[in-house]
Design a protein around this motif. Structure first.
Motif, PDB file in Angstrom:
ATOM      1  N   GLU A 113     -11.617   8.739   0.924  1.00  0.00           N
ATOM      2  CA  GLU A 113     -11.175   9.253   2.210  1.00  0.00           C
ATOM      3  C   GLU A 113     -10.488  10.616   2.031  1.00  0.00           C
ATOM      4  O   GLU A 113     -10.774  11.571   2.745  1.00  0.00           O
ATOM      5  N   THR A 114      -9.604  10.683   1.043  1.00  0.00           N
ATOM      6  CA  THR A 114      -8.782  11.893   0.913  1.00  0.00           C
ATOM      7  C   THR A 114      -9.447  13.016   0.112  1.00  0.00           C
ATOM      8  O   THR A 114      -9.349  14.185   0.501  1.00  0.00           O
ATOM      9  N   ALA A 314       1.531  19.808  -2.422  1.00  0.00           N
ATOM     10  CA  ALA A 314       0.599  18.911  -3.104  1.00  0.00           C
ATOM     11  C   ALA A 314       1.264  17.558  -3.329  1.00  0.00           C
ATOM     12  O   ALA A 314       0.654  16.503  -3.128  1.00  0.00           O
ATOM     13  N   LEU A 315       2.546  17.590  -3.718  1.00  0.00           N
ATOM     14  CA  LEU A 315       3.261  16.336  -3.988  1.00  0.00           C
ATOM     15  C   LEU A 315       3.438  15.506  -2.717  1.00  0.00           C
ATOM     16  O   LEU A 315       3.465  14.276  -2.762  1.00  0.00           O
ATOM     17  N   GLU A 316       3.533  16.198  -1.578  1.00  0.00           N
ATOM     18  CA  GLU A 316       3.659  15.491  -0.286  1.00  0.00           C
ATOM     19  C   GLU A 316       2.444  14.634   0.037  1.00  0.00           C
ATOM     20  O   GLU A 316       2.510  13.731   0.855  1.00  0.00           O
ATOM     21  N   LEU A 317       1.324  14.963  -0.601  1.00  0.00           N
ATOM     22  CA  LEU A 317       0.102  14.207  -0.319  1.00  0.00           C
ATOM     23  C   LEU A 317       0.110  12.849  -1.003  1.00  0.00           C
ATOM     24  O   LEU A 317      -0.603  11.941  -0.604  1.00  0.00           O
ATOM     25  N   LEU A 318       0.909  12.714  -2.077  1.00  0.00           N
ATOM     26  CA  LEU A 318       0.871  11.498  -2.894  1.00  0.00           C
ATOM     27  C   LEU A 318       1.700  10.372  -2.280  1.00  0.00           C
ATOM     28  O   LEU A 318       2.719  10.633  -1.629  1.00  0.00           O
ATOM     29  N   PRO A 320       4.527   7.544  -2.581  1.00  0.00           N
ATOM     30  CA  PRO A 320       5.797   7.734  -3.298  1.00  0.00           C
ATOM     31  C   PRO A 320       5.763   7.298  -4.767  1.00  0.00           C
ATOM     32  O   PRO A 320       6.287   8.006  -5.626  1.00  0.00           O
ATOM     33  N   GLN A 321       5.097   6.174  -5.061  1.00  0.00           N
ATOM     34  CA  GLN A 321       5.070   5.702  -6.451  1.00  0.00           C
ATOM     35  C   GLN A 321       4.430   6.726  -7.373  1.00  0.00           C
ATOM     36  O   GLN A 321       4.890   6.956  -8.498  1.00  0.00           O
ATOM     37  N   LEU A 322       3.348   7.336  -6.903  1.00  0.00           N
ATOM     38  CA  LEU A 322       2.643   8.304  -7.743  1.00  0.00           C
ATOM     39  C   LEU A 322       3.436   9.597  -7.871  1.00  0.00           C
ATOM     40  O   LEU A 322       3.439  10.241  -8.908  1.00  0.00           O
ATOM     41  N   ARG A 323       4.110   9.958  -6.807  1.00  0.00           N
ATOM     42  CA  ARG A 323       4.947  11.162  -6.848  1.00  0.00           C
ATOM     43  C   ARG A 323       6.057  10.961  -7.881  1.00  0.00           C
ATOM     44  O   ARG A 323       6.301  11.810  -8.729  1.00  0.00           O
ATOM     45  N   GLU A 324       6.693   9.792  -7.819  1.00  0.00           N
ATOM     46  CA  GLU A 324       7.800   9.525  -8.747  1.00  0.00           C
ATOM     47  C   GLU A 324       7.323   9.470 -10.191  1.00  0.00           C
ATOM     48  O   GLU A 324       7.968  10.012 -11.085  1.00  0.00           O
ATOM     49  N   SER A 325       6.188   8.809 -10.441  1.00  0.00           N
ATOM     50  CA  SER A 325       5.735   8.703 -11.830  1.00  0.00           C
ATOM     51  C   SER A 325       5.320  10.073 -12.362  1.00  0.00           C
ATOM     52  O   SER A 325       5.578  10.405 -13.514  1.00  0.00           O
ATOM     53  N   TYR A 326       4.731  10.904 -11.492  1.00  0.00           N
ATOM     54  CA  TYR A 326       4.387  12.266 -11.926  1.00  0.00           C
ATOM     55  C   TYR A 326       5.648  13.050 -12.281  1.00  0.00           C
ATOM     56  O   TYR A 326       5.738  13.677 -13.335  1.00  0.00           O
ATOM     57  N   GLY A 464       0.811  11.814   2.229  1.00  0.00           N
ATOM     58  CA  GLY A 464       1.203  10.476   1.819  1.00  0.00           C
ATOM     59  C   GLY A 464       0.057   9.499   1.652  1.00  0.00           C
ATOM     60  O   GLY A 464       0.276   8.297   1.566  1.00  0.00           O
ATOM     61  N   LYS A 465      -1.161   9.999   1.596  1.00  0.00           N
ATOM     62  CA  LYS A 465      -2.309   9.080   1.523  1.00  0.00           C
ATOM     63  C   LYS A 465      -2.988   9.037   0.160  1.00  0.00           C
ATOM     64  O   LYS A 465      -3.738   8.107  -0.126  1.00  0.00           O
TER      65      LYS A 465
END
Ligand SMILES: [Zn+2]
Length: 469
Positions: A113-114, A314-318, A320-326, A464-465
């Motif tokens: 989708e994204t 770019a980080l806003e697209l992730l 939250p879990q993926l943003r934090e782990s990155y 966020g998707k």
């Protein structure tokens, strides 16, 4: 007739699917049938100087005329769009893309989708996947895009990773050369249009893949380690991924058909001088065998210390879990005292430049894998910036990310540069690409076949998707 709740829910979802507006229309910024883009700074993708005040006439999705404003005649029926203060380049043709993103170690989530929308928002109008974790879905998405059912770049879809004893649970594990041939034939019949070999292949398996693919007039690329670059070139491979940073040619005690320890491979680049004759000899060999090299500096950059963090948009697209782990991993990398990637990234840049200067065909990809942080859309532009850091001019870097990719795909008569008769695949940037380095990040819209898609609207729809769809 008695309806169960499940049946009602199914019916409701089918009805809403039927009523959904065509997704394409929501994001359209500009459409033909006849357009004249005027007073725009134009890079045509061939690597030369830009035209500062250009006109581009588009008719029925194709470039009808283009050139300096004073010579191009604007047809009476064209809608004139004054683009003073803006620049254009051809749509990007990116060759190491994926429809998946790393979730946890060794597991990849499908982003159907994204990702197509993100690639388009970031200027890509043609992509080749570089291996697939969900090949049927990639093929179906490519067909839906081609049929105009969803926005996205044209996709050259590789079959699933063709690998030997792969560490990835999502991959098939090829055991024999005959099985490799069966895979190649099956995936051609299923709709894959090229192939990606992977690390644990041995020479016999890779040779079988290349031979069988070429019989079907399809190309093979690979990320190798059991087979060296020189061996792969001699087997007739078309393309190698990750610049020279997947070559095991320089590992001293390399055993045939076996992957050396990755640390040993990295140590071999670390030990190799930028101007090492062995590297020059390998570059020459690849060029003689007409092997194209894909630059994926974007993913390597994430492993090196002292490099910028992914942009906040770019980080806003992730999720939250993926943003934090990155963010956690990126911070760890910045704190490393002795990081081999920090030393080999600039070497890789120099080697890619040498390869082009020696006559090699370098193409660009982003590879949204690693530990995350390579976010499609943003990473197309980042890849161009990193090629500039490697010493290419803006015009040369844009050519690598546009026309060179089209040449490799055999599509350069139709896409890859701005020229009369070619498809109107155009990226519009706010500002002057020639005098403002950061203008590259100001994408306003991406036009594919004469329809321009609003970059900000596409991005806003995907906040966020990334990580769950
Ligand atoms: Zn990849």
């Amino acid at each position: 007739m008695r309806r169960t709740w499940a049946a009602l829910l199914l019916l409701a979802s089918l009805e809403s699917a039927g009523q959904a507006p065509a997704p394409k229309e929501t994001f359209i910024a500009l459409e033909g049938p006849a357009l004249a883009l005027t007073h725009v700074e134009m890079y045509d993708g061939r690597g030369g100087d830009p035209i500062r005040d250009a006109t581009i006439v588009i008719r029925d999705g194709r470039i009808h005329a283009l050139g300096p404003a004073r010579v191009v005649v604007i047809p009476a029926d064209a809608k004139v769009v004054d683009l003073t203060g803006h620049s254009v380049s051809p749509g990007f043709v990116m060759l190491h893309e994926h429809m998946f993103y790393p979730l946890v170690q060794g597991s990849y989530g499908a982003m159907f989708e994204t990702f197509p929308k993100l690639y388009l928002a970031g200027g890509a109008t043609t992509v080749r996947t570089g291996g697939s974790m969900s090949p049927y879905a990639d093929i179906n998405v490519a067909h839906e895009i081609a049929e105009g059912k969803r926005p996205g770049p044209d996709m050259d879809v590789t079959a699933p990773f063709l690998d030997g004893p792969s560490p990835f649970l999502q991959d098939f594990r090829i055991r024999t050369p005959e099985q490799a041939r069966e895979m190649v034939r099956y995936w051609a019949s299923a709709g894959a249009t090229s192939y990606k070999g992977y690390m644990s292949l041995n020479r016999a398996q890779l040779g079988a893949i290349v031979d069988e693919a070429h019989r079907g007039k399809r190309k093979v690329t690979a990320h190798l380690c059991g087979v060296t670059y020189r061996e792969a070139a001699d087997l007739g491979i078309d393309n190698l991924e990750h610049g020279f940073l997947a070559a095991t040619d320089f590992v001293a005690d390399k055993k045939p058909d076996e992957c050396p320890n990755p640390l040993a491979a990295r140590a071999s680049y670390d030990a190799l001088a930028v101007d090492a004759p062995e590297m020059k000899a390998l570059q020459k060999h690849l060029i003689e065998r007409k092997v194209t090299l894909t630059s994926t500096l974007t993913v390597f950059e994430t492993f090196a210390s002292g490099r910028p963090i992914a942009p906040p948009e770019a980080l806003e697209l992730l999720i939250p879990q993926l943003r934090e782990s990155y963010l956690a991993r990126w911070s760890q990398i910045q704190a490393m005292k002795d990081n081999v990637w920090t030393r080999i990234l600039p070497k890789e840049m120099a080697w890619e430049k040498q390869f082009v200067e020696a006559g090699g065909l370098l193409v660009a990809g982003t590879d949204p894998t690693g530990y995350g942080g390579v976010v499609p859309g943003f990473s197309n532009v980042r890849q161009v910036e990193l090629l500039e850091e490697a010493g290419f001019t803006r015009a040369q870097a844009l050519r690598i990310a546009t026309l060179n990719g089209a040449i490799y795909l055999g599509r350069d008569k139709d896409v890859g540069s701005l020229a009369e008769g070619k498809r109107a695949d155009i990226v519009l940037y706010k500002g002057s690409l020639a005098s403002e380095p950061l203008a590259l990040r100001q994408i306003v819209w991406t036009m594919k076949a004469g329809t321009a898609y609003d970059s900000k609207k596409l991005l806003a729809s995907l906040k966020g998707k990334v990580g769950f769809q």
